[in-house]
Design a protein around this motif. Structure first.
Motif, PDB file in Angstrom:
ATOM      1  N   GLY A 236       0.812  -1.209   0.000  1.00  0.00           N
ATOM      2  CA  GLY A 236       0.000   0.000   0.000  1.00  0.00           C
ATOM      3  C   GLY A 236       0.846   1.259   0.000  1.00  0.00           C
ATOM      4  N   LEU A 237       1.899   1.264   0.802  1.00  0.00           N
ATOM      5  CA  LEU A 237       2.785   2.426   0.852  1.00  0.00           C
ATOM      6  C   LEU A 237       3.604   2.554  -0.434  1.00  0.00           C
ATOM      7  N   GLU A 238       3.982   1.421  -1.009  1.00  0.00           N
ATOM      8  CA  GLU A 238       4.777   1.468  -2.231  1.00  0.00           C
ATOM      9  C   GLU A 238       4.004   2.041  -3.413  1.00  0.00           C
ATOM     10  N   VAL A 239       2.696   1.804  -3.476  1.00  0.00           N
ATOM     11  CA  VAL A 239       1.925   2.324  -4.615  1.00  0.00           C
ATOM     12  C   VAL A 239       1.623   3.815  -4.466  1.00  0.00           C
TER      13      VAL A 239
ATOM     14  N   GLY B 142       4.776  11.345   0.429  1.00  0.00           N
ATOM     15  CA  GLY B 142       5.861  10.667   1.118  1.00  0.00           C
ATOM     16  C   GLY B 142       7.215  11.009   0.526  1.00  0.00           C
ATOM     17  N   GLU B 143       7.302  11.068  -0.804  1.00  0.00           N
ATOM     18  CA  GLU B 143       8.555  11.422  -1.463  1.00  0.00           C
ATOM     19  C   GLU B 143       8.949  12.858  -1.160  1.00  0.00           C
ATOM     20  N   PHE B 144       7.961  13.754  -1.154  1.00  0.00           N
ATOM     21  CA  PHE B 144       8.254  15.152  -0.820  1.00  0.00           C
ATOM     22  C   PHE B 144       8.801  15.260   0.606  1.00  0.00           C
ATOM     23  N   ALA B 145       8.164  14.553   1.539  1.00  0.00           N
ATOM     24  CA  ALA B 145       8.604  14.617   2.934  1.00  0.00           C
ATOM     25  C   ALA B 145      10.026  14.082   3.078  1.00  0.00           C
ATOM     26  N   LEU B 146      10.339  13.001   2.360  1.00  0.00           N
ATOM     27  CA  LEU B 146      11.696  12.458   2.413  1.00  0.00           C
ATOM     28  C   LEU B 146      12.708  13.423   1.822  1.00  0.00           C
TER      29      LEU B 146
ATOM     30  N   SER C 126      19.792   7.686   9.219  1.00  0.00           N
ATOM     31  CA  SER C 126      19.321   6.318   9.416  1.00  0.00           C
ATOM     32  C   SER C 126      17.838   6.239   9.068  1.00  0.00           C
ATOM     33  N   ARG C 127      17.337   5.020   8.950  1.00  0.00           N
ATOM     34  CA  ARG C 127      15.908   4.850   8.691  1.00  0.00           C
ATOM     35  C   ARG C 127      15.081   5.474   9.808  1.00  0.00           C
ATOM     36  N   ASP C 128      15.506   5.268  11.051  1.00  0.00           N
ATOM     37  CA  ASP C 128      14.753   5.838  12.170  1.00  0.00           C
ATOM     38  C   ASP C 128      14.712   7.364  12.084  1.00  0.00           C
TER      39      ASP C 128
ATOM     40  N   ASP D  40      12.671   2.323   2.583  1.00  0.00           N
ATOM     41  CA  ASP D  40      13.559   1.894   1.504  1.00  0.00           C
ATOM     42  C   ASP D  40      12.889   2.064   0.147  1.00  0.00           C
ATOM     43  N   SER D  41      11.627   1.681   0.065  1.00  0.00           N
ATOM     44  CA  SER D  41      10.911   1.774  -1.208  1.00  0.00           C
ATOM     45  C   SER D  41      10.723   3.220  -1.632  1.00  0.00           C
ATOM     46  N   GLN D  42      10.365   4.076  -0.674  1.00  0.00           N
ATOM     47  CA  GLN D  42      10.157   5.479  -1.016  1.00  0.00           C
ATOM     48  C   GLN D  42      11.465   6.153  -1.409  1.00  0.00           C
ATOM     49  N   VAL D  43      12.549   5.835  -0.712  1.00  0.00           N
ATOM     50  CA  VAL D  43      13.856   6.383  -1.094  1.00  0.00           C
ATOM     51  C   VAL D  43      14.214   5.918  -2.497  1.00  0.00           C
ATOM     52  N   SER D  44      13.958   4.649  -2.803  1.00  0.00           N
ATOM     53  CA  SER D  44      14.273   4.117  -4.123  1.00  0.00           C
ATOM     54  C   SER D  44      13.510   4.866  -5.214  1.00  0.00           C
ATOM     55  N   ARG D  45      12.229   5.128  -4.994  1.00  0.00           N
ATOM     56  CA  ARG D  45      11.438   5.859  -5.990  1.00  0.00           C
ATOM     57  C   ARG D  45      11.930   7.284  -6.142  1.00  0.00           C
TER      58      ARG D  45
END
Length: 239
Positions: A93-96, A165-169, A182-184, A203-208
């Motif tokens: 769900g988070l990945e999509v 999510g990508e914007f926040a990252l 770190s992930r945390d 990890d998935s969001q960073v990858s995208r």
């Protein structure tokens, strides 16, 4: 937080839809309710909500497909609700493109906390768009991130669509450049303590996000540091 925020509840179960909608209204939100994805699209076209609470398993187009479409169109943030509650289901769900994921049955107060956490990260549509120059502008390696307008532009000036999510990252990275996170730390910086997410989802969001940056820039922007986390490589100028 502006409690006049507008929430769209999408669920084919009329009783659950009414329960969720009524609870959110009791807490001051403007709520519309629809029973399928086609009706959701019509509702969004008529009045864009600040947030969508979206069921996964529905007749016709399902919630995962709808969340993917909303993310690709820079639509409103999405909290997914599903009877499928395993870690794998949540990660998918988070990945999509969903911003959060709750398993059914959920505590209405937990849903309310998730709604509040997501809405804190963006202005309500009732407040209007943020004026130019009211936020921070970050420039790095030819890229420009306008935090007030929530806009990312590549070195050629082309607008790059990011999910919430990508914007926040990315904002977390540009606020802490050339530093291993770190992930945390990314969980804290990007989503806040009140939101339940998982390491693999980060990890998935960073990858995208990295893929979108590399496709336009052609050079490595986000480096994976084994057993430690991730680092934004370019220097960042904050204006």
């Amino acid at each position: 937080m502006d409690l006049s925020s507008h929430i769209l509840v999408v669920d084919d179960d009329p009783e659950l839809r009414a329960l969720i909608g009524g609870f959110l209204r009791e807490h001051g939100y403007r709520v519309d309710m629809v029973g399928d994805v086609a009706a959701m699209r019509d509702a969004i076209a008529q009045r864009r909500p600040d947030l969508v609470v979206l069921d996964v398993m529905m007749p016709g187009e399902d919630g995962l497909s709808a969340a993917r479409r909303l993310a690709s169109e820079a639509g409103p943030p999405v909290i997914m609700l599903s009877a499928l509650g395993t870690d794998t289901d949540r990660i998918i769900g988070l990945e999509v493109g969903a911003d959060d994921y709750l398993a059914k049955p959920c505590n209405p107060r937990e849903l309310l906390a998730r709604v509040r956490a997501l809405l804190r990260r963006q202005p309500s549509s009732a407040e209007g768009a943020a004026p130019a120059g009211s936020g921070t502008l970050y420039a790095f390696d030819g890229w420009r991130l306008d935090a007030a307008r929530r806009e990312l532009r590549d070195p050629a000036g082309t607008y790059i669509n990011l999910s919430d999510g990508e914007f926040a990252l990315l904002r977390a990275f540009v606020e802490h450049p050339q530093r291993v996170l770190s992930r945390d730390q990314l969980l804290d910086f990007a989503r806040g303590h009140a939101v339940d997410v998982y390491d693999r989802a980060i990890d998935s969001q960073v990858s995208r996000l990295r893929r979108k940056l590399n496709e336009r820039g052609g050079t490595e922007m986000i480096r994976t540091v084994r057993n430690e986390g991730y680092m934004l490589l370019p220097a960042v100028v904050r204006r």
